[in-house]
Design a protein around this motif. Structure first.
Motif, PDB file in Angstrom:
ATOM      1  N   ASN A  38      50.855  34.985  35.493  1.00  0.00           N
ATOM      2  CA  ASN A  38      51.817  34.315  36.363  1.00  0.00           C
ATOM      3  C   ASN A  38      52.006  35.002  37.719  1.00  0.00           C
ATOM      4  O   ASN A  38      52.991  34.786  38.394  1.00  0.00           O
ATOM      5  CB  ASN A  38      53.171  34.218  35.640  1.00  0.00           C
ATOM      6  N   GLU A  39      51.028  35.831  38.062  1.00  0.00           N
ATOM      7  CA  GLU A  39      51.126  36.539  39.337  1.00  0.00           C
ATOM      8  C   GLU A  39      49.934  36.171  40.212  1.00  0.00           C
ATOM      9  O   GLU A  39      48.838  35.920  39.710  1.00  0.00           O
ATOM     10  CB  GLU A  39      51.104  38.052  39.081  1.00  0.00           C
ATOM     11  N   THR A  40      50.170  36.138  41.527  1.00  0.00           N
ATOM     12  CA  THR A  40      49.058  35.921  42.438  1.00  0.00           C
ATOM     13  C   THR A  40      48.776  37.192  43.211  1.00  0.00           C
ATOM     14  O   THR A  40      49.647  37.709  43.911  1.00  0.00           O
ATOM     15  CB  THR A  40      49.364  34.791  43.433  1.00  0.00           C
ATOM     16  N   LEU A  41      47.551  37.697  43.014  1.00  0.00           N
ATOM     17  CA  LEU A  41      47.123  38.854  43.779  1.00  0.00           C
ATOM     18  C   LEU A  41      46.240  38.357  44.914  1.00  0.00           C
ATOM     19  O   LEU A  41      45.296  37.596  44.692  1.00  0.00           O
ATOM     20  CB  LEU A  41      46.320  39.808  42.892  1.00  0.00           C
ATOM     21  N   GLY A  42      46.535  38.757  46.124  1.00  0.00           N
ATOM     22  CA  GLY A  42      45.662  38.431  47.237  1.00  0.00           C
ATOM     23  C   GLY A  42      44.709  39.577  47.492  1.00  0.00           C
ATOM     24  O   GLY A  42      45.081  40.743  47.351  1.00  0.00           O
ATOM     25  N   ILE A  43      43.442  39.237  47.782  1.00  0.00           N
ATOM     26  CA  ILE A  43      42.531  40.279  48.260  1.00  0.00           C
ATOM     27  C   ILE A  43      42.153  39.871  49.670  1.00  0.00           C
ATOM     28  O   ILE A  43      41.657  38.768  49.894  1.00  0.00           O
ATOM     29  CB  ILE A  43      41.270  40.397  47.381  1.00  0.00           C
ATOM     30  N   VAL A  44      42.403  40.751  50.611  1.00  0.00           N
ATOM     31  CA  VAL A  44      42.179  40.392  52.004  1.00  0.00           C
ATOM     32  C   VAL A  44      41.307  41.442  52.675  1.00  0.00           C
ATOM     33  O   VAL A  44      41.267  42.608  52.247  1.00  0.00           O
ATOM     34  CB  VAL A  44      43.535  40.211  52.741  1.00  0.00           C
ATOM     35  N   GLY A  45      40.601  41.010  53.688  1.00  0.00           N
ATOM     36  CA  GLY A  45      39.730  41.922  54.424  1.00  0.00           C
ATOM     37  C   GLY A  45      38.730  41.094  55.203  1.00  0.00           C
ATOM     38  O   GLY A  45      38.546  39.917  54.904  1.00  0.00           O
ATOM     39  N   GLU A  46      38.117  41.723  56.182  1.00  0.00           N
ATOM     40  CA  GLU A  46      37.130  40.980  56.960  1.00  0.00           C
ATOM     41  C   GLU A  46      35.894  40.688  56.114  1.00  0.00           C
ATOM     42  O   GLU A  46      35.720  41.227  55.024  1.00  0.00           O
ATOM     43  CB  GLU A  46      36.714  41.803  58.188  1.00  0.00           C
ATOM     44  N   SER A  47      35.035  39.875  56.669  1.00  0.00           N
ATOM     45  CA  SER A  47      33.794  39.530  55.992  1.00  0.00           C
ATOM     46  C   SER A  47      32.964  40.787  55.752  1.00  0.00           C
ATOM     47  O   SER A  47      32.885  41.645  56.627  1.00  0.00           O
ATOM     48  CB  SER A  47      33.023  38.552  56.880  1.00  0.00           C
ATOM     49  N   GLY A  48      32.393  40.895  54.557  1.00  0.00           N
ATOM     50  CA  GLY A  48      31.518  42.032  54.266  1.00  0.00           C
ATOM     51  C   GLY A  48      32.228  43.236  53.699  1.00  0.00           C
ATOM     52  O   GLY A  48      31.633  44.296  53.541  1.00  0.00           O
ATOM     53  N   CYS A  49      33.507  43.089  53.350  1.00  0.00           N
ATOM     54  CA  CYS A  49      34.257  44.235  52.831  1.00  0.00           C
ATOM     55  C   CYS A  49      34.127  44.400  51.323  1.00  0.00           C
ATOM     56  O   CYS A  49      34.610  45.373  50.756  1.00  0.00           O
ATOM     57  CB  CYS A  49      35.733  44.105  53.194  1.00  0.00           C
ATOM     58  N   GLY A  50      33.521  43.416  50.649  1.00  0.00           N
ATOM     59  CA  GLY A  50      33.317  43.537  49.213  1.00  0.00           C
ATOM     60  C   GLY A  50      34.232  42.663  48.376  1.00  0.00           C
ATOM     61  O   GLY A  50      34.299  42.824  47.153  1.00  0.00           O
ATOM     62  N   LYS A  51      34.886  41.701  49.001  1.00  0.00           N
ATOM     63  CA  LYS A  51      35.814  40.845  48.250  1.00  0.00           C
ATOM     64  C   LYS A  51      35.053  39.984  47.222  1.00  0.00           C
ATOM     65  O   LYS A  51      35.400  39.955  46.036  1.00  0.00           O
ATOM     66  CB  LYS A  51      36.591  39.928  49.217  1.00  0.00           C
ATOM     67  N   SER A  52      34.019  39.295  47.690  1.00  0.00           N
ATOM     68  CA  SER A  52      33.263  38.434  46.771  1.00  0.00           C
ATOM     69  C   SER A  52      32.596  39.252  45.674  1.00  0.00           C
ATOM     70  O   SER A  52      32.531  38.834  44.519  1.00  0.00           O
ATOM     71  CB  SER A  52      32.185  37.664  47.538  1.00  0.00           C
ATOM     72  N   MET A  53      32.107  40.425  46.048  1.00  0.00           N
ATOM     73  CA  MET A  53      31.421  41.254  45.057  1.00  0.00           C
ATOM     74  C   MET A  53      32.400  41.681  43.968  1.00  0.00           C
ATOM     75  O   MET A  53      32.035  41.767  42.796  1.00  0.00           O
ATOM     76  CB  MET A  53      30.815  42.474  45.774  1.00  0.00           C
ATOM     77  N   THR A  54      33.643  41.956  44.343  1.00  0.00           N
ATOM     78  CA  THR A  54      34.662  42.298  43.344  1.00  0.00           C
ATOM     79  C   THR A  54      34.852  41.127  42.381  1.00  0.00           C
ATOM     80  O   THR A  54      34.881  41.308  41.158  1.00  0.00           O
ATOM     81  CB  THR A  54      36.007  42.615  44.039  1.00  0.00           C
ATOM     82  N   ALA A  55      34.944  39.921  42.950  1.00  0.00           N
ATOM     83  CA  ALA A  55      35.135  38.743  42.110  1.00  0.00           C
ATOM     84  C   ALA A  55      33.955  38.560  41.163  1.00  0.00           C
ATOM     85  O   ALA A  55      34.126  38.323  39.962  1.00  0.00           O
ATOM     86  CB  ALA A  55      35.300  37.504  42.992  1.00  0.00           C
ATOM     87  N   LEU A  56      32.736  38.705  41.687  1.00  0.00           N
ATOM     88  CA  LEU A  56      31.549  38.535  40.853  1.00  0.00           C
ATOM     89  C   LEU A  56      31.481  39.599  39.767  1.00  0.00           C
ATOM     90  O   LEU A  56      31.091  39.322  38.633  1.00  0.00           O
ATOM     91  CB  LEU A  56      30.282  38.584  41.717  1.00  0.00           C
ATOM     92  N   ALA A  57      31.885  40.817  40.127  1.00  0.00           N
ATOM     93  CA  ALA A  57      31.809  41.912  39.164  1.00  0.00           C
ATOM     94  C   ALA A  57      32.725  41.656  37.966  1.00  0.00           C
ATOM     95  O   ALA A  57      32.404  42.008  36.838  1.00  0.00           O
ATOM     96  CB  ALA A  57      32.171  43.232  39.842  1.00  0.00           C
ATOM     97  N   ILE A  58      33.864  41.004  38.209  1.00  0.00           N
ATOM     98  CA  ILE A  58      34.814  40.748  37.119  1.00  0.00           C
ATOM     99  C   ILE A  58      34.139  39.921  36.024  1.00  0.00           C
ATOM    100  O   ILE A  58      34.332  40.165  34.833  1.00  0.00           O
ATOM    101  CB  ILE A  58      36.074  40.035  37.660  1.00  0.00           C
ATOM    102  N   LEU A  59      33.291  38.970  36.431  1.00  0.00           N
ATOM    103  CA  LEU A  59      32.575  38.164  35.433  1.00  0.00           C
ATOM    104  C   LEU A  59      31.172  38.703  35.160  1.00  0.00           C
ATOM    105  O   LEU A  59      30.358  38.055  34.524  1.00  0.00           O
ATOM    106  CB  LEU A  59      32.478  36.709  35.900  1.00  0.00           C
ATOM    107  N   ARG A  60      30.900  39.872  35.682  1.00  0.00           N
ATOM    108  CA  ARG A  60      29.579  40.505  35.574  1.00  0.00           C
ATOM    109  C   ARG A  60      28.482  39.569  36.063  1.00  0.00           C
ATOM    110  O   ARG A  60      27.452  39.377  35.416  1.00  0.00           O
ATOM    111  CB  ARG A  60      29.317  40.943  34.129  1.00  0.00           C
TER     112      ARG A  60
END
Ligand SMILES: Nc1ncnc2c1ncn2[C@@H]1O[C@H](COP(=O)(O)OP(=O)(O)O)[C@@H](O)[C@H]1O
Ligand code: SF4
Ligand SMILES: [Mg+2]
Lengths: 332, 324
Positions: A38-60
């Motif tokens: 029930n919580e929303t965590l925001g991940i913010v940062g410019e392009s290329g900071c590793g946001k998408s990679m973090t998301a992908l890593a969660i699902l391996r």
């Protein structure tokens, strides 16, 4: 609303490397994050900071080769996903954790109908038969605001606009009522009115279903509108993490301050979508990260120590941590 | 409905194309040195000038070329492809009699190339740096550079002398006639080597292409989506990746059908396979104009039909393409 009790997702020490020839890129470096139900965590940062990679890593789902998760724990509902078998992981993907990708135009299979692509998740995880899955697909399309879902269900992705395709992606991701939904810049490719609609939809779904939500964006305006807590990423690291209100009122990291300064008038109740004005300089290449603070070459407050040594993450106040030499030795 | 309309229009253009091919071939053949009557005379050990002139006027060869063309086209319009100078038989029946052998050869080779090519390509794409991937690369380089006749000769040498388990010439063994089953088995037995030599080049190409196409598709966003849904790898591979990866293969098969047919001429000659290719080869030597023209007509027809079929396949496989 902010998380209490055992977190739904608890990431610690997450590192991802890419190999290219003899070189190694540290795409993620010691990332730690938590999300409660029930919580929303925001991940913010410019392009290329590793946001998408973090998301992908969660699902391996880090593309491998060349990528590899080299360390850390991703504990979801008490289970470390990095230790889970492939089969166990397939039960989590699309079922317990739903994912919405950044690229609505290319994330749907062009040769399969919308209904086919929605149904297969329902058949796999909820063990519905084909008829029931089709009925539920139509319901899902309706729930995400697609008009004439009975007709749309038999259409192909190219017959839908970008906004509609992203709605289909959302329908697909929430089809099995996941505990956690990861939305990676879900509106990047869409125009402003559609953006607002998609965020409205996400907020409504989160509130109605009590999911945890990770919302990835490069837009501080979206963060202000949508999230309870924020992790600011830079150079593959989480450089600051705090409750959204605190980040906005008392940002500690120079990079976070830069991001906030870029948004024209955050207090004005305008629609999210105002883009970042540039912070001078560029995100460092993951192939060529500096030894010290990755932000040093763009930081107005950089000291000699910043270039020489990586600043450790310290807790400033409960629930507010930062990785910056300016804030070393501040009592917690 | 739209598809039918589309095909009708395509057929109309195809008809114009065929007429063009006919006229061009007619003129080209006349340009070639040599003359059917001289050739015939040579084979019969000489002829008097009188008989030659008689034959020329009988065949209409004494008329100006354009008049001959007009006569040919006029007859063609009524479905008459003329008579073979050599066999003294209607060209149409000559061709129809040999068409099945060629179709059998070409289709067998095509199916062999497409099916085994894609299977090998898909297997290789599972391990892009594995042994099979490397083998496919090597074999396809050889396959690209080896001419069909060379492959054929190699197979003949291998199976005629070293390992005589497969027949290297003809379509049937003269001795056999024991009901349709035995006969078909006999034909299949004779078919192995010609089909293999014709297929091997394409097999190599298709496996390489499939591998590359699969790797491309496996890195796509929608395959990532499929994985993120928790689908089994088998489903990701065959339901999500394979169908998309096949689209370029379908295109290539259509483009290459003409080459395949040309390859069949060589293979039929090398293996003495009694099809259209063999007939074409002999007809060139005999300057048998009507037969040659009829053959050219039929091959363009085959290429056109094949392209139409490929087009339909493509349209069925890729919903993005609208019939318009
Ligand atoms: N397939 C890849 N090969 C090499 N580098 C990659 C690949 N995918 C991403 N990267 C690198 O990883 C870093 C993080 O990327 P990403 O997580 O997509 O950033 P973000 O989502 O924050 O924009 C970027 O510097 C990017 O260049
Ligand atoms: S560690 Fe130094 S360079 Fe890095 S953000 Fe803090 S002050 Fe700036
Ligand atoms: Mg991204």
């Amino acid at each position: 609303m902010a998380g209490t009790g055992m977190p739904l997702l608890d990431i610690s020490g997450l590192s991802v490397e890419f190999r290219g020839g003899s070189r190694t890129a540290r795409v993620l470096n010691d990332v730690a994050l938590t999300v409660a139900a029930n919580e929303t965590l925001g991940i913010v940062g410019e392009s290329g900071c590793g946001k998408s990679m973090t998301a992908l890593a969660i699902l391996r789902l880090v593309p491998s080769p060349p990528g590899r998760i080299t360390g850390g724990r991703i504990v979801f509902e008490g289970e470390d996903l990095l230790q889970a078998s492939e089969q166990r992981l397939r039960d989590v993907r699309g079922h317990r954790i739903g994912m919405i990708f950044q690229e609505p135009m290319t994330s749907l299979n062009p040769v399969l109908t919308i209904g086919d692509q929605l149904s297969e998740t329902l058949v796999k995880h909820l063990k519905l038969d084909a008829r029931a899955a089709r009925g539920r697909s139509i319901e899902l399309l309706r729930a995400v605001g697609i008009p004439a879902p009975e007709r749309r269900v038999d259409e192909y992705p190219h017959q839908l606009s970008g906004g509609m395709r992203q709605r289909v992606m959302i329908a697909m991701a929430i089809g099995c009522e996941p505990q956690l939904l990861i939305a990676d810049e879900p509106t990047t490719a869409l125009d402003v009115t559609v953006q607002a609609q998609i965020f409205e939809l996400l907020r409504e779904l989160r509130d109605r279903r009590g999911m945890g939500l990770i919302l990835i964006t490069h837009d501080m305006g979206v963060i202000a509108e949508m999230t309870d807590r924020v992790a600011v990423m830079y150079g593959g690291r989480v450089v600051e993490e705090a409750a959204t209100a605190e980040i906005l009122s008392a940002p500690a990291h120079p990079y976070t301050r830069g991001l906030i300064a870029c948004v024209p008038d955050l207090d004005a109740e305008e629609a999210p979508g105002a883009d970042l004005v540039e912070i001078a300089g560029m995100v460092p290449s993951v192939w060529d990260l500096p030894r010290g603070c990755p932000f040093a070459d763009r930081c107005a407050e950089a000291m000699p120590r910043c270039v020489a040594e990586m600043p450790p993450t310290t807790v400033m106040t409960a629930g507010h941590s930062v990785a910056c030499w300016l804030h070393q030795g501040v009592p917690s | 409905m739209a598809l039918i309309l589309f095909m009708a229009r395509r057929l109309f253009y195809a008809a114009i194309l065929v007429i063009g091919v006919l006229i061009l071939s007619f003129l080209l053949i006349r340009l070639a040195p040599g003359d059917p009557v001289d050739t015939l005379a040579g084979q019969m050990g000489g002829m008097t000038e009188e008989i030659r002139a008689g034959l020329r006027s009988e065949y209409g060869l004494d008329q100006p070329t354009l008049v001959q063309l007009g006569i040919y086209l006029e007859r063609f319009a009524t479905g008459n492809l003329g008579y073979s100078y050599f066999f003294n038989l209607p060209v149409l029946s000559l061709i129809l009699q040999r068409l099945p052998a060629t179709l059998l050869l070409v289709l067998t080779a095509l199916v062999l190339a497409v099916v085994s090519g894609t299977i090998l390509g898909v297997l290789a794409s599972r391990r892009p740096n594995g042994l099979l991937s490397q083998a496919i690369t090597v074999v396809s380089v050889i396959g690209y550079s080896a001419p069909v006749f060379w492959t054929g000769m190699l197979l003949i040498i291998l199976f005629a002398s070293v390992l005589p388990i497969l027949p290297v010439s003809g379509m049937t063994a003269a001795a056999v006639s024991g009901g349709w089953l035995l006969d078909s088995l006999d034909v299949a037995h004779h078919l192995v080597l010609p089909a293999l030599s014709l297929a091997v080049v394409y097999l190599a190409q298709y496996s390489r292409l499939t591998r590359a196409s699969m790797l491309d598709v496996l890195g796509s966003d929608y395959v990532r989506t499929a994985r993120a849904k928790g689908l089994e790898e088998r489903k990701v591979f065959f339901k999500h990746a394979f169908r998309n990866a096949m689209l370029p293969i379908i295109t290539i098969v259509g483009l290459q059908f003409g080459n395949l047919l040309a390859g069949a001429i060589v293979v039929e000659t090398v293996f003495n396979w009694p099809g259209l290719g063999r007939l074409a080869f002999d007809s060139v030597l005999r300057r048998d104009y009507p037969t040659l023209l009829g053959l050219l007509f039929f091959s363009s027809l085959l290429v056109i039909v094949a392209n139409q079929l490929v087009d339909v396949c493509y349209r069925l496989a890729d919903p993005r393409i609208k019939a318009s």
